[in-house]
Design a protein around this motif. Structure first.
Motif, PDB file in Angstrom:
ATOM      1  N   SER A 270       0.738  -1.102   0.059  1.00 50.54           N
ATOM      2  CA  SER A 270       0.095   0.057   0.095  1.00 50.54           C
ATOM      3  C   SER A 270       1.010   1.363  -0.086  1.00 50.54           C
ATOM      4  O   SER A 270       0.845   2.121   0.959  1.00 50.54           O
ATOM      5  CB  SER A 270      -0.973   0.108   1.337  1.00 50.54           C
ATOM      6  N   THR A 272       1.110   3.654  -2.244  1.00 48.63           N
ATOM      7  CA  THR A 272       0.923   4.919  -2.712  1.00 48.63           C
ATOM      8  C   THR A 272      -0.484   5.432  -2.047  1.00 48.63           C
ATOM      9  O   THR A 272      -0.703   6.666  -1.992  1.00 48.63           O
ATOM     10  CB  THR A 272       0.187   4.853  -4.182  1.00 48.63           C
ATOM     11  N   ARG A 273      -1.127   4.596  -1.610  1.00 42.46           N
ATOM     12  CA  ARG A 273      -2.108   4.839  -0.371  1.00 42.46           C
ATOM     13  C   ARG A 273      -2.004   4.291   1.008  1.00 42.46           C
ATOM     14  O   ARG A 273      -1.288   3.305   1.105  1.00 42.46           O
ATOM     15  CB  ARG A 273      -3.661   4.134  -0.804  1.00 42.46           C
ATOM     16  N   ASN A 274      -2.477   5.073   2.057  1.00 40.18           N
ATOM     17  CA  ASN A 274      -2.308   4.628   3.343  1.00 40.18           C
ATOM     18  C   ASN A 274      -3.470   3.746   3.583  1.00 40.18           C
ATOM     19  O   ASN A 274      -4.819   4.207   3.810  1.00 40.18           O
ATOM     20  CB  ASN A 274      -2.426   5.764   4.254  1.00 40.18           C
ATOM     21  N   THR A 275      -3.367   2.344   3.626  1.00 37.96           N
ATOM     22  CA  THR A 275      -4.571   1.352   3.951  1.00 37.96           C
ATOM     23  C   THR A 275      -4.177   0.286   4.777  1.00 37.96           C
ATOM     24  O   THR A 275      -3.112   0.156   5.300  1.00 37.96           O
ATOM     25  CB  THR A 275      -4.887   0.690   2.530  1.00 37.96           C
ATOM     26  N   ASP A 298      -8.918   2.221   3.531  1.00 33.57           N
ATOM     27  CA  ASP A 298      -8.262   3.380   3.155  1.00 33.57           C
ATOM     28  C   ASP A 298      -8.418   4.582   4.026  1.00 33.57           C
ATOM     29  O   ASP A 298      -9.414   5.227   4.394  1.00 33.57           O
ATOM     30  CB  ASP A 298      -8.524   3.817   1.604  1.00 33.57           C
ATOM     31  N   THR A 300      -6.382   7.405   3.906  1.00 28.03           N
ATOM     32  CA  THR A 300      -5.259   8.137   3.380  1.00 28.03           C
ATOM     33  C   THR A 300      -5.597   9.809   3.770  1.00 28.03           C
ATOM     34  O   THR A 300      -4.869  10.683   4.213  1.00 28.03           O
ATOM     35  CB  THR A 300      -5.001   8.125   2.006  1.00 28.03           C
TER      36      THR A 300
END
Length: 322
Positions: A270, A272-275, A298, A300
């Motif tokens: 993960s 590119t995104r904060n999941t 997610d 983010t």
């Protein structure tokens, strides 16, 4: 908040009202708790200019909050309290309790100036945790709605926003806690929330209610859940927005299993995104065999959303995220 697709994004819908409060009303596995627009009208909380210029530094990484607690209105200072007492004398409060009289005074249109002279505190597990400053000062009416004429231990307020600095002593009669610049808020009753969650077809109503209540309590009692970490934001989001966690718990209880763990771990790959993965562990009371199910969230930005529905979890055993 949209109808769920295979990968679910943030959703919106019109609230259902139960006994005058908004509650969860899903049409699919994913539906939000009833929406109450962001509270506001508190630009002058803490006195004239106390919050002037208050903002989150755009150049810094924002810190988001998704907190569950209870909103309380408090007098800014002695002068505000005395002014409120005079307004009470001009209001018909015969036969009302103190709390009902308090609500009646704030509800009168001519007393809106008093609402602006209150400071608004979010308490979590009985502790003063945040001071609330709404982004839109036009929503002053909802400040009054947050104060119930007949409060109950089951009252719940959910606040979503950005964490600001520690409040100065002049803002709320010496109370120095972090400020939330919030963009959205939900207010409802816990009992009504549980009753409004759709019951799975395979689970009896007598079993589902206690199961849902236990899962909700487990999430609320997790240590230091002030809704300020990614893990706690994900948990609080699921508790408010995703009925499937309650349905799965009821199914597992019916199979003689106990809820033995609720863990939150960074989702793999993960970057590119904060999941995060929220993992629910159920252990059979007779065999000690443990089944795990997870939901991916997610976190983010300010508003968390679901990316993977409730599914069996086969991940490697890694250190628990805190």
């Amino acid at each position: 908040m949209h109808q769920e697709t295979e990968v679910t994004a943030q959703q919106t819908d019109s609230p259902q009202r139960v006994n005058g409060v908004g509650v969860l009303r899903p049409q699919t596995d994913l539906r939000p708790a009833a929406v109450i627009s962001s509270q506001a009208g508190c630009a002058t909380c803490g006195g004239a200019g106390a919050t002037a210029g208050l903002s989150v530094n755009d150049s810094a990484t924002p810190s988001y909050v998704y907190a569950i607690g209870k909103v309380e209105a408090r007098f800014l200072n002695l002068a505000a309290e005395k002014e409120f007492a005079q307004a009470t004398g001009r209001t018909d409060t015969a036969g009302k309790t103190d709390q009902q009289a308090f609500h009646a005074v704030l509800s009168k249109r001519e007393n809106r100036y008093l609402v602006r002279q209150m400071c608004w505190v979010l308490s979590i597990q009985g502790l003063d945790t945040y001071l609330l400053v709404p982004r839109d000062p036009a929503d002053i009416e909802l400040l009054v709605e947050a104060i119930r004429p007949a409060p109950s231990p089951n009252d719940i307020d959910v606040v979503i926003g950005m964490r600001g600095p520690i409040a100065p002593p002049t803002m709320c009669n010496g109370l120095m806690v972090p400020i939330i610049l919030f963009g959205q808020m939900y207010s409802f009753d816990r009992v009504a929330l549980i009753e409004a969650i759709p019951k799975p077809e395979k689970v009896a109503a007598a079993q589902f209610g206690p199961a849902a209540d236990e899962v909700f309590s487990r999430i609320m009692q997790m240590t230091d859940n002030a809704g300020a970490t990614d893990e706690h934001r994900a948990l609080n989001y699921l508790a408010m927005r995703y009925p499937a966690i309650y349905g799965k718990a009821a199914e597992q209880f019916a199979q003689d299993c106990s809820l033995t763990g609720v863990d939150v771990r960074p989702a793999p790959m993960s970057s590119t995104r904060n999941t995060v993965d929220v993992i629910f562990s159920y252990t059979n009371r007779n065999t000690d065999f443990t089944d795990k199910y997870f939901v991916r969230v997610d976190v983010t930005e300010e508003f968390p959303f679901l990316t993977t529905k409730m599914s069996p979890y086969y991940g490697r055993e890694i250190g628990r995220a805190r």
